[in-house]
Design an enzyme around this catalytic site. Structure first.
Site, PDB file in Angstrom:
ATOM      1  N   ARG A 165      -2.709  -4.674  23.991  1.00 40.62           N
ATOM      2  CA  ARG A 165      -2.333  -4.000  22.373  1.00 40.62           C
ATOM      3  C   ARG A 165      -0.944  -4.724  21.617  1.00 40.62           C
ATOM      4  NH1 ARG A 165       0.516   0.938  22.852  1.00 40.62           N
ATOM      5  NH2 ARG A 165       2.375   0.432  21.996  1.00 40.62           N
ATOM      6  N   HIS A 198       2.064   1.622  18.565  1.00 41.51           N
ATOM      7  CA  HIS A 198       0.617   2.090  18.559  1.00 41.51           C
ATOM      8  C   HIS A 198      -0.384   2.843  17.981  1.00 41.51           C
ATOM      9  CE1 HIS A 198      -1.886   5.752  20.484  1.00 41.51           C
ATOM     10  NE2 HIS A 198      -1.173   6.192  19.491  1.00 41.51           N
ATOM     11  N   TYR A 225      10.396   0.897  23.119  1.00 48.37           N
ATOM     12  CA  TYR A 225      10.204   0.654  24.475  1.00 48.37           C
ATOM     13  C   TYR A 225       9.344  -0.407  25.572  1.00 48.37           C
ATOM     14  CZ  TYR A 225       5.289   2.065  22.517  1.00 48.37           C
ATOM     15  OH  TYR A 225       4.417   1.912  21.731  1.00 48.37           O
TER      16      TYR A 225
HETATM   17  C1  LIG Z   1      -5.612  15.145  23.919  1.00 46.43           C
HETATM   18  C2  LIG Z   1      -4.917  14.806  22.936  1.00 46.43           C
HETATM   19  N1  LIG Z   1      -3.584  14.358  23.780  1.00 46.43           N
HETATM   20  C3  LIG Z   1      -1.999  13.816  23.289  1.00 46.43           C
HETATM   21  C4  LIG Z   1      -2.597  13.245  21.965  1.00 46.43           C
HETATM   22  C5  LIG Z   1      -1.750  12.183  21.417  1.00 46.43           C
HETATM   23  N2  LIG Z   1      -2.106  10.894  21.768  1.00 46.43           N
HETATM   24  C6  LIG Z   1      -2.644   9.697  20.832  1.00 46.43           C
HETATM   25  S1  LIG Z   1      -2.922   8.650  21.227  1.00 46.43           S
HETATM   26  C7  LIG Z   1      -2.251   9.011  22.938  1.00 46.43           C
HETATM   27  C8  LIG Z   1      -2.345   7.445  23.673  1.00 46.43           C
HETATM   28  C9  LIG Z   1      -3.502   7.536  24.571  1.00 46.43           C
HETATM   29  O1  LIG Z   1      -3.775   6.417  25.148  1.00 46.43           O
HETATM   30  P1  LIG Z   1      -5.027   5.249  25.817  1.00 46.43           P
HETATM   31  O2  LIG Z   1      -5.868   6.224  26.193  1.00 46.43           O
HETATM   32  O3  LIG Z   1      -4.759   4.695  26.506  1.00 46.43           O
HETATM   33  O4  LIG Z   1      -5.470   4.932  24.487  1.00 46.43           O
HETATM   34  P2  LIG Z   1      -4.854   3.914  23.231  1.00 46.43           P
HETATM   35  O5  LIG Z   1      -4.032   4.424  22.539  1.00 46.43           O
HETATM   36  O6  LIG Z   1      -3.855   2.990  24.138  1.00 46.43           O
HETATM   37  O7  LIG Z   1      -6.246   3.111  22.606  1.00 46.43           O
HETATM   38  C10 LIG Z   1      -1.877   9.766  23.126  1.00 46.43           C
HETATM   39  C11 LIG Z   1      -1.167  10.249  24.349  1.00 46.43           C
HETATM   40  C12 LIG Z   1      -4.200  13.629  21.644  1.00 46.43           C
HETATM   41  N3  LIG Z   1      -4.811  12.469  20.800  1.00 46.43           N
HETATM   42  N4  LIG Z   1      -4.927  13.909  22.257  1.00 46.43           N
END
Ligand SMILES: Cc1ncc(C[n+]2csc(CCOP(=O)(O)OP(=O)(O)O)c2C)c(N)n1
Ligand SMILES: [Mg+2]
Length: 384
Positions: free
Chosen positions: A274, A278, A287
């Site tokens: 990425r 985020h 971070y």
């Molecule tokens: C069920 C849930 N828990 C927490 C969140 C908050 N949240 C949004 S994105 C994220 C991280 C996701 O990481 P990843 O699966 O690696 O996807 P990326 O964002 O890196 O594409 C979190 C914890 C959420 N959207 N849904």
């Protein structure tokens, strides 16, 4: 340690040694197109299909152009919180390019490239990220699912779609794309377990971009690879370089063919990075080191494909300039149309949520309507 090591079937059916330290050997990363634009001799046929490579490059360029505009709109208060796909374009575009129109895409929130490839318009994507429900009611691929903001909750939905295909004997595949962090969630395991035991026509693609917001991959799981998570579910898996669109498209094509032939589901771990924050609500410099990000810029997916195409005599500086101008014009026109679209009334968020509104929600809908009617100004397109 040798005493911990056993023999198991590898992704290609051959026996491989497995143990706590040897999973990476069981799931070697497939890469054909290197960061310097050179192609491995053993590359699949896609690598020799100039027209297809150019289509992939165009789609990635459009995706990146959309990304740049979306961030600019958010920064000027005209779009909601937005999740950039900068650096991950090859995963979304590569997977979508391998799908058939009748398949179903079940995306998470960073797969703009896959949605655009399948016919969701950039105007509809702007509407969605502007908080307008009509952005999920796209005119193109009606069977595809809307973006899933809840992490991994769409994986069981995708397995359910695949079950429907199986029960109806339809030769279609349900394709779920989700992040590395999503593979730490229970719904992910439930989905791949269910897909495995029912031998469903499903493909799960993990876009491993090394981060789940501020949580690095190493703090997320002790598993050496994410592909190996498929072993417990008894499903096929492989790991590819997610910045090599040829490796991604080839792995997806093989997985989709197996699924269509009744040979069950597959998990593909696409290793990428990425490059952006985020979301626009994040500041990744809090971070992670700039040096880490700079290092990964040398591996991003578009420059390697451009170099390869140029070396083959298939791409010139003029073509690049024309493509960038075309993409900007298309995206700017979509953004203008989005900005000129009057926002939906506040009760729309209720109307899109349920087929039949539950009574508790009906009361909230009435309250929202009353508030709107009491003369409160509609703030228009602002960041929420
Ligand atoms: C069920 C849930 N828990 C927490 C969140 C908050 N949240 C949004 S994105 C994220 C991280 C996701 O990481 P990843 O699966 O690696 O996807 P990326 O964002 O890196 O594409 C979190 C914890 C959420 N959207 N849904
Ligand atoms: Mg991630």
């Amino acid at each position: 340690m040798a005493s911990d090591t056993k023999k198991a079937a590898g992704p290609d059916g051959s026996a491989v040694a497995i143990g706590p330290g040897s999973w990476a050997a069981a799931f070697p990363q497939r890469r054909y197109l290197a960061p310097d634009g050179t192609m491995a001799a053993a590359a699949p046929a896609i690598a020799r299909d100039g027209e297809r490579l150019i289509a992939l490059y165009r789609a990635m360029t459009l995706t990146r152009c959309f990304d740049t505009k979306a961030i600019a709109l958010q920064r000027t208060g005209r779009l909601g919180t937005y999740a950039s796909s900068l650096g991950q374009e090859a995963v979304a575009v590569g997977v979508a390019s391998a799908m058939r129109p009748e398949d179903v895409l079940v995306p998470s929130f960073r797969e703009h490239g896959a949605q655009l490839w399948r016919g969701v318009t950039s105007y509809e994507l702007f509407l969605y990220w502007g908080g307008d429900e009509r952005g999920s009611d796209f005119a193109g691929p009606r069977q595809d699912f809307p973006v899933s903001i809840p992490v991994a909750s769409h994986a069981p939905h995708s397995a359910g779609v695949a079950l429907a295909f199986k029960l109806r004997s339809e030769k279609r595949v349900s394709v779920c794309i989700l992040g590395d962090g999503a593979t730490s969630k229970g719904d992910f395991y439930e989905a791949i377990n269910f897909a495995g035991v029912w031998r469903l026509p499903a493909l799960f693609v993990v876009a491993n971009n090394q981060w789940a917001i501020s949580v690095p991959r190493a703090a997320q799981t002790a598993a050496q690879t994410l592909a190996q998570k498929a072993v417990a579910a008894g499903i096929a898996a492989e790991q590819v370089d997610g910045n090599d669109v040829i490796a991604v498209a080839d792995a997806a094509e093989r997985a989709l063919a197996r699924a269509r032939a009744g040979e069950g589901p597959t998990l593909i771990e696409a290793v990428t990075y990425r490059l952006g924050d985020h979301t626009t609500a994040d500041d990744a410099s809090r971070y992670r080191d700039d040096a880490e990000v700079s290092r990964h810029w040398t591996e991003e997916p578009m420059s390697r494909l451009r170099q390869y195409l140029a070396a083959q005599g298939l791409w010139s500086a003029d073509q690049e300039e024309t493509l960038l101008a075309q993409c900007s014009a298309e995206i700017d026109a979509a953004a203008d149309r989005y900005l000129a679209t009057p926002p939906e009334p506040p009760e729309a968020m209720f109307d899109h949520l349920y087929a039949v509104l539950p009574p508790s929600m009906a009361a909230q809908r009435d309250a929202a309507l009353a508030e709107a009617l009491s003369g409160q100004e509609n703030p228009g397109r602002t960041d929420g």
